[in-house]
Scaffold this motif. Sequence first.
Motif, mmCIF file in Angstrom:
data_model
loop_
_atom_site.group_PDB
_atom_site.id
_atom_site.type_symbol
_atom_site.label_atom_id
_atom_site.label_comp_id
_atom_site.label_asym_id
_atom_site.label_seq_id
_atom_site.Cartn_x
_atom_site.Cartn_y
_atom_site.Cartn_z
ATOM 1 N N GLY A 117 78.685 -27.974 -1.255
ATOM 2 C CA GLY A 117 79.073 -27.117 -2.747
ATOM 3 C C GLY A 117 80.321 -26.276 -2.757
ATOM 4 O O GLY A 117 80.606 -25.794 -3.696
ATOM 5 N N LEU A 118 80.943 -26.084 -1.447
ATOM 6 C CA LEU A 118 82.275 -25.299 -1.551
ATOM 7 C C LEU A 118 83.107 -26.552 -0.992
ATOM 8 O O LEU A 118 82.823 -27.347 -0.534
ATOM 9 N N GLY A 119 84.362 -26.430 -1.543
ATOM 10 C CA GLY A 119 85.436 -27.501 -1.280
ATOM 11 C C GLY A 119 85.558 -27.744 0.195
ATOM 12 O O GLY A 119 85.330 -26.816 0.911
ATOM 13 N N PRO A 120 86.276 -28.688 0.447
ATOM 14 C CA PRO A 120 86.846 -29.099 1.734
ATOM 15 C C PRO A 120 87.828 -28.112 2.442
ATOM 16 O O PRO A 120 87.702 -28.029 3.787
ATOM 17 N N ASP A 121 88.364 -27.243 1.665
ATOM 18 C CA ASP A 121 89.410 -26.235 2.187
ATOM 19 C C ASP A 121 88.418 -24.780 2.483
ATOM 20 O O ASP A 121 89.131 -23.982 3.150
ATOM 21 N N ALA A 122 87.225 -24.669 1.917
ATOM 22 C CA ALA A 122 86.488 -23.401 2.241
ATOM 23 C C ALA A 122 86.285 -23.353 3.652
ATOM 24 O O ALA A 122 86.467 -24.259 4.658
ATOM 25 N N LYS A 123 86.068 -21.957 4.026
ATOM 26 C CA LYS A 123 85.988 -21.683 5.662
ATOM 27 C C LYS A 123 84.661 -22.047 5.971
ATOM 28 O O LYS A 123 83.596 -22.347 5.266
ATOM 29 N N GLY A 124 84.364 -22.139 7.122
ATOM 30 C CA GLY A 124 83.174 -22.916 8.043
ATOM 31 C C GLY A 124 81.991 -21.886 8.096
ATOM 32 O O GLY A 124 82.079 -20.739 7.301
ATOM 33 N N GLY A 125 81.304 -21.964 8.944
ATOM 34 C CA GLY A 125 80.052 -21.260 9.151
ATOM 35 C C GLY A 125 80.136 -19.859 10.117
ATOM 36 O O GLY A 125 79.378 -19.129 10.123
ATOM 37 N N VAL A 126 81.671 -19.919 10.595
ATOM 38 C CA VAL A 126 81.954 -18.552 11.460
ATOM 39 C C VAL A 126 83.162 -17.980 11.136
ATOM 40 O O VAL A 126 84.229 -18.799 10.737
ATOM 41 N N ARG A 127 83.257 -17.037 10.219
ATOM 42 C CA ARG A 127 84.315 -16.326 9.654
ATOM 43 C C ARG A 127 84.752 -15.124 9.959
ATOM 44 O O ARG A 127 84.066 -14.385 10.000
ATOM 45 N N VAL A 128 85.877 -14.857 10.244
ATOM 46 C CA VAL A 128 86.574 -13.685 10.586
ATOM 47 C C VAL A 128 87.106 -13.077 9.825
ATOM 48 O O VAL A 128 88.086 -13.511 8.825
ATOM 49 N N VAL A 129 86.866 -11.780 9.290
ATOM 50 C CA VAL A 129 87.330 -11.027 8.139
ATOM 51 C C VAL A 129 87.673 -9.429 8.423
ATOM 52 O O VAL A 129 87.277 -9.009 9.743
ATOM 53 N N LYS A 130 88.328 -8.965 7.740
ATOM 54 C CA LYS A 130 88.831 -7.600 8.202
ATOM 55 C C LYS A 130 88.601 -6.351 7.156
ATOM 56 O O LYS A 130 89.140 -5.285 7.366
ATOM 57 N N SER A 131 87.382 -6.595 6.294
ATOM 58 C CA SER A 131 87.118 -5.530 5.569
ATOM 59 C C SER A 131 85.473 -5.583 5.304
ATOM 60 O O SER A 131 85.028 -6.527 5.360
ATOM 61 N N VAL A 132 84.991 -4.275 4.960
ATOM 62 C CA VAL A 132 83.476 -4.511 4.789
ATOM 63 C C VAL A 132 83.457 -5.319 3.419
ATOM 64 O O VAL A 132 82.236 -5.982 3.284
ATOM 65 N N GLU A 133 84.096 -5.125 2.424
ATOM 66 C CA GLU A 133 84.080 -5.807 1.139
ATOM 67 C C GLU A 133 84.177 -7.428 1.423
ATOM 68 O O GLU A 133 83.459 -7.990 0.701
ATOM 69 N N ASP A 134 84.807 -7.759 2.379
ATOM 70 C CA ASP A 134 84.882 -8.964 2.342
ATOM 71 C C ASP A 134 83.791 -9.557 3.418
ATOM 72 O O ASP A 134 83.343 -10.972 3.254
#
Length: 399
Positions: free
Chosen positions: A61-78
Amino acid sequence: MNIHEHQAKAVLAEFGVPVPKGFAAFTPDEAASAAERLGGPVFVVKSQIHAGGRGKGRFEGLGPDAKGGVRVVKSVEDVRKNAEEMLGRVLVTHQTGPKGKQVNRLYIEEGADIAKEFYLSLLVDRETSRVAVVASTEGGMNIEDVAHETPDKIVTFFIDPATGVWPHHGLQLATALGLKGPLAKQASALLPQLYKAFVDKDMAMLEVNPLIATGDERLIVLDAKVSFDSNALYRHPDVVALRDETEEDPKEIEASKYDLSYIALDGEIGCMVNGAGLAMATMDIIKLYGAEPANFLDVGGGAGKEKVIAAFKIITADPNVKGILVNIFGGIMRCDIIAEGVVAAVKEVGLKVPLVVRLEGTNVELGKKIINESGLDVIAANDLSDGAQKIVAAVRAGK
Ligand code: ADP
Ligand code: MG
């Protein structure tokens, strides 16, 4: 039995193994508060499913460009935003099969400063009766490619359980990973910790991929996949408590309640057999005649009628099953018990697919009589080969 990554890391930490800090989360709110507790500045939001390849996986349901099952992010909001997107969604990886697995929990972990990724696993090697240690300098998400293309980059050595880990094993590991100085020292210290966890907890497999060296020369377990020997679970109630039934096949959970050895497969012919060896032979011969078994099922030696009924119900509940082969060689198991169980189960749940029954051994005449007099539409078979041919033919005819 398998457990989640965050559980595996908690088990390993009990043995002194260095792992990053993190918290499990079942809702976006929990994910955000986990991130707040960690403090940052880098967070990793990791899908917890009983399958690897999450990093390279794709969400339905997310496009092929969406990130996978392990995501590195930089804020609590993200962290919260990604948690909202990931929770409840189906993640497809090369280990889940095309159906994928729904992500019901996340692990929010502190981001690590990765200088290099290594591969390390421990498993029971049946051939040598030892614990095999498999190590490679080429860890990370492409280990399958490494195994295919450059297998010489994977080093294996063995630890004899009678004598345990010796210092030279630690050195062997450091050498296999190409480590020197403080990192080599840490590898030597890590191996006995992992080995003790492996043996004490009766693990069948412990895979660390990646094991990392950080920028400041620390060796850390960044991913951990553990499976336990089911036959030893009775002595590890703490491990049993980690079981996540939402990850398991409901048919297998039902079977375990009745102490049946059952494994769901992808084929079309359901098998009810007594004895693991005969069950294997039955699966082989179904394949020989050009069809695929829908399950492995050993009803065991001393099964009573209730167990047989449960087994038959589990088989018929599988929508993939297009025919059933009952193959019983009565020794301790009596053919009349099987016959009674099958007849009772069919009376309860009906029979919508062809059923071939081959009975041999203890009380065979009584068993055949029970089936004949039941009025069931059963195809009788004389031996294993005859039974397999008949069920394959019946399924083909039904198509
Ligand atoms: P999987 O093997 O299921 O893809 P991993 O836990 O190995 O999942 O994560 C995939 C990749 O994501 C790792 O190889 C690593 O590069 C990166 N990664 C995982 N956890 C962290 C972390 N805590 N900090 C930084 N990078 C990470
Ligand atoms: Mg991994």
